[in-house]
Design a protein around this motif. Structure first.
Motif, PDB file in Angstrom:
ATOM      1  N   PRO A 194      40.818  29.398  31.773  1.00  0.00           N
ATOM      2  CA  PRO A 194      39.962  30.137  32.800  1.00  0.00           C
ATOM      3  C   PRO A 194      40.310  29.902  33.990  1.00  0.00           C
ATOM      4  CG  PRO A 194      39.251  28.008  32.088  1.00  0.00           C
ATOM      5  CD  PRO A 194      40.515  28.131  31.312  1.00  0.00           C
ATOM      6  N   ASN A 195      39.801  30.774  34.888  1.00  0.00           N
ATOM      7  CA  ASN A 195      40.050  30.835  36.355  1.00  0.00           C
ATOM      8  C   ASN A 195      39.014  31.364  37.411  1.00  0.00           C
ATOM      9  OD1 ASN A 195      42.036  31.267  38.733  1.00  0.00           O
ATOM     10  ND2 ASN A 195      43.567  31.058  37.365  1.00  0.00           N
ATOM     11  N   VAL A 196      39.160  30.611  38.488  1.00  0.00           N
ATOM     12  CA  VAL A 196      38.068  30.914  39.564  1.00  0.00           C
ATOM     13  C   VAL A 196      38.752  31.886  40.323  1.00  0.00           C
ATOM     14  CG1 VAL A 196      36.493  30.618  41.191  1.00  0.00           C
ATOM     15  CG2 VAL A 196      36.751  29.056  39.149  1.00  0.00           C
ATOM     16  N   LEU A 197      38.162  33.307  40.809  1.00  0.00           N
ATOM     17  CA  LEU A 197      38.967  34.165  41.670  1.00  0.00           C
ATOM     18  C   LEU A 197      38.266  34.114  42.976  1.00  0.00           C
ATOM     19  CD1 LEU A 197      39.948  37.147  39.307  1.00  0.00           C
ATOM     20  CD2 LEU A 197      41.349  35.142  39.860  1.00  0.00           C
ATOM     21  N   SER A 198      38.732  33.854  44.071  1.00  0.00           N
ATOM     22  CA  SER A 198      38.140  34.226  45.393  1.00  0.00           C
ATOM     23  C   SER A 198      38.826  35.350  45.853  1.00  0.00           C
ATOM     24  CB  SER A 198      38.662  32.851  46.351  1.00  0.00           C
ATOM     25  OG  SER A 198      38.313  33.296  47.572  1.00  0.00           O
ATOM     26  N   ILE A 199      37.696  36.221  45.825  1.00  0.00           N
ATOM     27  CA  ILE A 199      38.014  37.822  46.103  1.00  0.00           C
ATOM     28  C   ILE A 199      37.716  37.925  47.805  1.00  0.00           C
ATOM     29  CG2 ILE A 199      37.744  40.299  45.482  1.00  0.00           C
ATOM     30  CD1 ILE A 199      38.030  39.331  43.014  1.00  0.00           C
ATOM     31  N   THR A 200      38.874  38.432  48.405  1.00  0.00           N
ATOM     32  CA  THR A 200      38.709  38.817  49.707  1.00  0.00           C
ATOM     33  C   THR A 200      37.728  40.172  50.036  1.00  0.00           C
ATOM     34  OG1 THR A 200      40.994  38.268  50.474  1.00  0.00           O
ATOM     35  CG2 THR A 200      39.990  39.434  51.953  1.00  0.00           C
ATOM     36  N   PRO A 201      36.806  40.049  50.715  1.00  0.00           N
ATOM     37  CA  PRO A 201      35.777  41.231  50.833  1.00  0.00           C
ATOM     38  C   PRO A 201      36.667  42.441  51.355  1.00  0.00           C
ATOM     39  CG  PRO A 201      35.069  39.185  51.799  1.00  0.00           C
ATOM     40  CD  PRO A 201      36.170  39.017  51.579  1.00  0.00           C
TER      41      PRO A 201
END
Lengths: 250, 669, 322
Positions: free
Chosen positions: C147-154
């Motif tokens: 599993p992975n957490v994605l930090s998405i640039t707005p």
């Protein structure tokens, strides 16, 4: 109060970044490294807190060329400096560093850990929240205006749209600093030379291997670099293309 | 006997009051430390300097009206000194007389003539100060000057009146034509006053003593201090910044007691003539610096017992004033009494830097210099990247011996607007067969302006790093692109015990042209150019002619601007100014300079010989929007090499330049 | 596969970035995958109105993310995560996201990928994230370990349509014990004068603008673009714009999301002030103008023609500019 400030060395943003043949790593051989900008702010915030409260500040340097930065930190007012040895050829992995530094933080009995909110290499996440998770301490990222009040710290967090949230956070705590309460001070060459006499301690971090977040398959300069993408040869065509871009990207 | 006693009493009390009034002037001199530089060696050289400055009015006559009026007053003062000696000698020491050496004959003639010259001089001075009102007097103490005019008129007037009544009483007008005329006039007006001679004698004596008493509080101290101050001037090379004495705790100065006594003497010597202010680019730009007011503000604080022990920086002198200086040295050059403004500014700046109170632009530059060895924030490892466009490999002076070691400098290495010039210089050297090399990324900023900005520690670090690199290299002499670098290597590095034979590229190219190694093509027949003397090449290091020889060698007609050679007007970039923003600037010095060039009929090329000048003046031409009337060219850019088959290797580069000019003219910025 | 999206909520509803996250989730979700949104709100009705693009909405009632403390959000999301065990968690790269993403990854022992601006679904079910590193100078492609957490640039994914959610579940988290962080107040900026350093969009004019008429035309265009008008040194020096609108070494250092340079040649001093902009559009007649070296998009034409064309189109359909 004992403050620990973590200073990470980053490829100079002004440098032209070149890749190794593997297409996965930067050619670090020819890069200049400088202190991560936000870490510079964190250092200043630490020194300002020291001036306001008489706290003791220990600077921890990570990355290539951190010795010089630690000397600068001493000249600016840090009481001690510890150089952490890391693999000079690899990109910084915040999670690995966090795992390793937790031990130093505990050994040093720190009440407050400051570092920059982020670095340009944080592909696998930011340091401050990792540290907080491992230490089980409260943490805030993107902070400014930190000031001690009693046994807690009042601190502002910069939100989107220029909004600010004001928090009170109990110590011990970790802050990912965005802006120091004052611009980082300049230290003169003569003070640097004086600080060079203070010995710099060194520490090795033993980090257990972590399951990787993923596998880097390619590192490349974005295509739009160098001249950019032409939006067309006539004003009308270009205006139309720009509107498309505005609608989708910016 | 009674008169003798009275005069002794009067003179004695006047001298006592004068000394008492001088106590606050003397105290700071006594309290101050020793000057770092030698101030008494080479007495012959010192004396000849005094004679040229005082006797010949060398600098004063550069401004004809004030020079001539000063010469009139000064020479009359010397002659009338004999009258003073006679007036006091005859009464203080009964029986004293200069009659044996002509005291009553040609002495009197001279006194009469020069009494008139003095009054004419004073009249001229009043007309000059109150009618012509030169801008350089702005901020000077006019009331003080007026008192002096009044006192001089009283002294001379009473002398004439005494003399006239003496003629009335004793008859003979021989040797006294002017007094005789006055006596005649008095007679014609029916004014017969037997006691007149005695009355005006005492009036004369009292006027003289009043003058004496007045002087300690007046800029007219320079009567006594100018010559000593000039004698005690600094004879070290102009390009050496003040050394930091080993016993000083901090690198800077913040109290009058930290300055050497010579600096404090400078302050007392200032005549408020404002020649420095008129020459100052910072003042002209509207920045809060007048070198004259810097000196007088310092002086006023120093002699005020309530300020004399206070910190100078932030007190008498604001940080903004100190940061405004471009260190062009025009003020020092202009000063008739050899006041050294610059060392004071540098020492006070050191205090600011030590306290960390510097503006963001300078902080960025210093930080970059400390981290990367250049002020521009460019990667240190890319310093020699400009060589990439060359058809040959530039020798690495770290690895092999070279005849000429080329110290390239920051702007010449990194600034895209100057890199083309740098490559052109390389081509010229190459085609002239010069065996040259560079230090590649072992070179760092020379530290010239870092030192002048007051960052002594950083200067030492940069200089030491360069000296280490130079010591490891094998070369005969150093050539620099940048005059600032030239100055550091030639003059400042002596401070760290390093002595090098350093030439500027214009000097070397002129030498190569002279010996025939460099055959310059006459490409610009008929055009007219003007040339800007860079401060650190001309005023500081005396190279005025090599660049001019090169310019005329391509067939350009050279028309100098009014402010040229020693009096050149700074572009505004030196001493750390290039790292600061333009806040407070009303007119940029560089734009002022371009306007000066545009005022010369027919000039279409503005020639520079300093990389910073190329940057500053190109920007100024852009800002003024006069790219169609004048183009900025480095000397290297106008030089083309004569080849037998007429295909000069640099022909392409030149074509490129022309294209760029055409582009610059398009309004695309 | 289960994908969890952590929505951000404000007093007046859903932060639009949450809708971008839903689009990002849909980019990698296959038909059999489930997209689950988590929202914190005073009442579940507000998020339920907009987050219909998710298959399921988990709602924690009480307060929105704007006023909850980071430790509360951390704790509640972790609790939900432990129940849901998703393969992917999507969080915005925002103040809240910074506090949450890495912390969550460490606690839930998931991987984390930051600065994500694009996602690819490759054959064999592999997911590749594009991350902008070194201030956009490098693009990293990472094959995610789950599993992975994605930090998405707005600003990189379009907003998903606002539709009503069908499945809404309320979640009652464990109360937070021993609070370490307290929110004291929230402040909005004073909107006096222009502050270019915080502008998201800047329209910068160079000397090519010529005179007041050109400036006026540019001013109107800036309004249409909802951009702040700025100028290079020659323009400000020429008295055409006030000093606080100057970009460059002696003016402001700006980092907007969009920087349109009209007739700016791009002297090094100017580039210093704006090269950090996320997207740079350069319009210049000179194809060799150095501004093109930093531009992401280039337009090689007369700037007045361009202003005219762009202005006309924007007047037709102003909504298109986001």
């Amino acid at each position: 109060m004992r403050i620990l400030v973590i200073l990470r060395m980053m490829p100079d943003p002004a440098s032209e970044l070149e890749l190794n043949e593997d297409g996965l790593t930067l050619d670090r051989e020819w890069l200049d490294f400088k202190l991560n900008d936000f870490d510079d702010q964190a250092l200043e915030e630490a020194i300002l807190l020291k001036e306001a409260t008489g706290a003791e500040v220990t600077a921890v340097g990570v990355g290539e060329g951190s010795r010089r930065t630690l000397q600068m930190a001493l000249a600016r007012g840090a009481d001690r400096a510890i150089e952490v040895e890391t693999d000079p050829d690899a990109m910084i992995c915040s999670r690995t560093i966090a795992k390793g530094i937790v031990k130093i933080i505990r050994d040093e009995n720190a009440d407050l850990v400051l570092t920059g909110v982020q670095t340009p290499e944080d592909l696998y996440g930011q340091l401050a929240p990792y540290l907080a998770a491992f230490l089980d301490w409260p943490s805030l990222s993107g902070t400014s205006h930190a000031a001690l009040s009693g046994n807690s710290l009042s601190v502002a967090q910069e939100r989107g749209g220029g909004r600010t949230a004001n928090y009170e956070i109990a110590l011990p705590a970790v802050l990912g600093v965005q802006t120091a309460s004052k611009a980082p001070r300049y230290v003169s060459g003569s003070k640097l030379r004086e600080a060079a006499k203070t010995p710099i301690e060194s520490a090795e971090i033993e980090a257990p291997p972590l399951a990787p977040s993923g596998q880097l398959v390619e590192l490349a300069a974005p295509q739009s670099n160098g001249g950019g993408i032409s939006l067309g040869s006539t004003a009308d065509e270009a205006a139309a293309r720009l509107i498309d871009i505005l609608a989708t990207e910016a | 006997m009674r008169d003798t006693a009275i005069l002794w009493a009067l003179t004695g009390s006047a001298v006592a009051i004068t000394l008492w009034r001088s106590r606050f002037l003397i105290a700071p001199l006594v309290a101050a430390g020793r000057p770092v530089e030698d101030r008494t060696g080479h007495p012959g050289r010192r004396l000849s300097g005094v004679l040229a400055a005082v006797g010949l009015h060398r600098k004063l006559l550069q401004r004809p009206v004030s020079g001539v009026l000063h010469a009139m007053i000064f020479s009359s003062f010397l002659v009338l000194l004999t009258a003073i000696v006679q007036a006091f000698g005859s009464k203080l020491f009964p029986g004293f007389s200069l009659a044996a050496v002509g005291g009553e004959t040609w002495f009197r003639l001279m006194q009469d003539i020069f009494g008139v010259v003095m009054l004419l001089g004073v009249t001229l001075a009043i007309w000059h100060r109150y009618y012509l009102r030169p801008a350089r007097f702005r901020g000077s103490n006019n009331a003080d000057a007026t008192w002096i005019y009044v006192l001089i008129a009283a002294i001379v007037g009473s002398m004439f009146m005494e003399s006239a009544f003496a003629i009335q009483a004793h008859g003979s007008t021989a040797w006294r034509p002017v007094s005789g005329l006055i006596a005649q006039a008095l007679g014609a007006a029916g004014l017969n006053w037997p006691a007149g001679e005695a009355f005006f004698y005492w009036a004369h004596v009292i006027a003289i003593l009043a003058f004496l008493v007045y002087i300690p509080g007046s800029k007219h101290r320079h009567m006594f201090l100018a010559a000593p101050n000039i004698f005690l001037r600094n004879l070290e090379p102009k390009g050496m910044s003040p050394a930091v004495p080993a016993d000083r705790e901090q690198p800077g100065v913040n109290h009058f007691s930290d300055f050497g006594w010579k600096h404090n003497l400078d302050l007392l010597t200032c005549t408020e003539c404002g020649r420095c202010q008129a020459a100052c680019p910072a003042y002209a730009a509207g920045l809060p610096l007048s070198p004259k007011l810097l000196i007088t503000d310092l002086r006023d604080a120093m002699i005020d017992p309530s300020c004399t022990h206070e910190p100078i920086v932030g007190g008498a002198i604001s940080p903004e004033t100190l940061w405004a200086c471009t260190t062009c040295r025009a003020c020092v050059e202009a000063c008739p009494v050899e006041i050294e403004h610059l060392p004071k500014i540098i020492d006070l700046r050191r205090t600011l830097v030590e306290a960390g109170t510097i503006n963001p632009g300078m902080q960025d530059a210093f930080t970059n210099l400390g981290n990367l060895g250049n002020s521009l924030g460019q990667p240190s490892r890319q310093r020699a990247r400009w060589t990439k466009g060359l058809p040959f490999k530039v020798k690495d002076a770290r690895k092999e011996p070279v005849d000429v070691l080329w110290f390239v400098g920051d702007y010449a290495s990194y600034d895209p607007r100057v890199q083309e010039v740098t490559r052109k210089i390389a081509m010229l050297l190459h085609s002239a067969g010069v065996d040259f090399g560079i230090l590649y990324d072992a070179e760092q900023n020379s530290g010239n302006d870092v030192r002048r900005a007051g960052e002594e520690g950083l200067f030492e670090m940069l200089a030491q790093s360069n000296i280490d690199a130079l010591e490891a290299a094998d070369f005969n002499r150093i050539m620099t692109t940048d005059p600032h670098t030239l100055n550091a290597l030639r003059n400042e590095y002596r401070y760290l015990g390093a002595n090098y034979d350093v030439v500027h590229y214009t000097t070397l190219l002129a030498e190569l042209a002279e010996t025939g190694s460099l055959r310059i093509k006459k490409t610009a027949e008929g055009g007219t150019a003007t040339y800007h003397d860079p401060c650190y090449l001309g005023r500081y290091n005396g190279e005025f002619d090599a660049p001019r020889t090169l310019i005329t060698s391509v067939g350009l007609k050279l028309h100098d601007m009014p402010r040229c050679r020693e009096n050149s007007f700074c572009c505004g970039a030196g001493g750390g100014r290039i790292w600061q923003d333009d806040e407070g600037v009303v007119e940029r010095p560089s734009e002022n300079r371009i306007r000066e060039a545009l005022d010369i009929e027919g000039v279409s090329v503005f020639v520079t010989s300093c990389p910073k000048d190329k940057v500053m003046y190109s920007a100024a031409v852009d800002a003024l929007g006069v790219g169609d009337r004048i183009i900025v060219r480095d000397i290297a850019e106008i030089l083309e090499i004569e080849t037998d088959n007429n295909t000069a290797p640099s022909a392409d580069a030149h074509g490129g330049n022309e294209r760029r000019v055409a582009r610059d003219r398009k309004e695309t910025s | 596969m289960k994908i969890l999206v952590v929505a951000e909520t404000l007093d007046d509803g859903i932060d639009p970035v949450s809708l971008e996250l839903l689009t990002a989730a849909r980019t990698v979700a296959e038909t059999t995958d489930e997209v689950v949104a988590i929202a914190f709100a005073e009442t579940s009705s507000t998020p339920a109105e907009s987050l219909g693009s998710a298959d399921r909405l988990i709602c924690v009632e009480g307060a929105n993310t704007d006023t909850l403390t980071p430790e509360a959000i951390q704790s509640h999301v972790l609790e939900i995560l432990e129940c849901e065990t998703p393969e992917l968690v999507l969080v915005a790269y925002s103040a809240m996201g910074l506090d949450l993403a890495s912390w969550l990854a460490a606690r839930a022992e998931m991987g984390l990928t930051a600065y994500v601006n694009a996602l690819e679904h490759e054959e064999g079910g592999k997911i590749v994230a594009h991350s902008q590193l070194y201030g956009g100078k490098m693009l990293a492609r990472t094959e995610l370990a789950l599993p992975n957490v994605l930090s998405i640039t707005p600003g990189n994914f379009p907003e998903a349509p606002r539709t009503a959610a069908e499945k809404v579940e309320a979640f009652e988290p464990k109360p937070l014990e021993n609070c370490q962080i307290q929110l004291k107040s929230l402040q909005s900026p004073e909107l006096e004068g222009v502050n270019l350093t915080t502008s998201d969009r800047i329209l910068c004019i160079g000397r090519g603008i010529s005179d007041e008429n050109g400036v006026e035309q540019a001013r109107q265009l800036a309004t249409l673009l909802s951009a702040d008008l700025a100028g290079s040194r020659p323009v400000v020096d020429g008295g055409l714009l006030e000093k606080r609108r100057q970009v460059g070494k002696s003016g402001q250092k700006v980092k907007p999301k969009l920087y349109i340079a009209l007739g700016v040649s791009g002297a090094p001093e100017h580039l210093e002030g704006m090269a950090g902009s996320e997207k740079i559009v350069a319009v210049n007649t000179d194809p060799d103008a150095p501004i093109f070296n930093v531009a992401h998009y280039s337009v090689n034409c007369d700037l007045f023609d361009f202003m005219q064309a762009l202005g006309d189109r924007l007047e037709e359909s102003p909504a298109e500019t986001g």
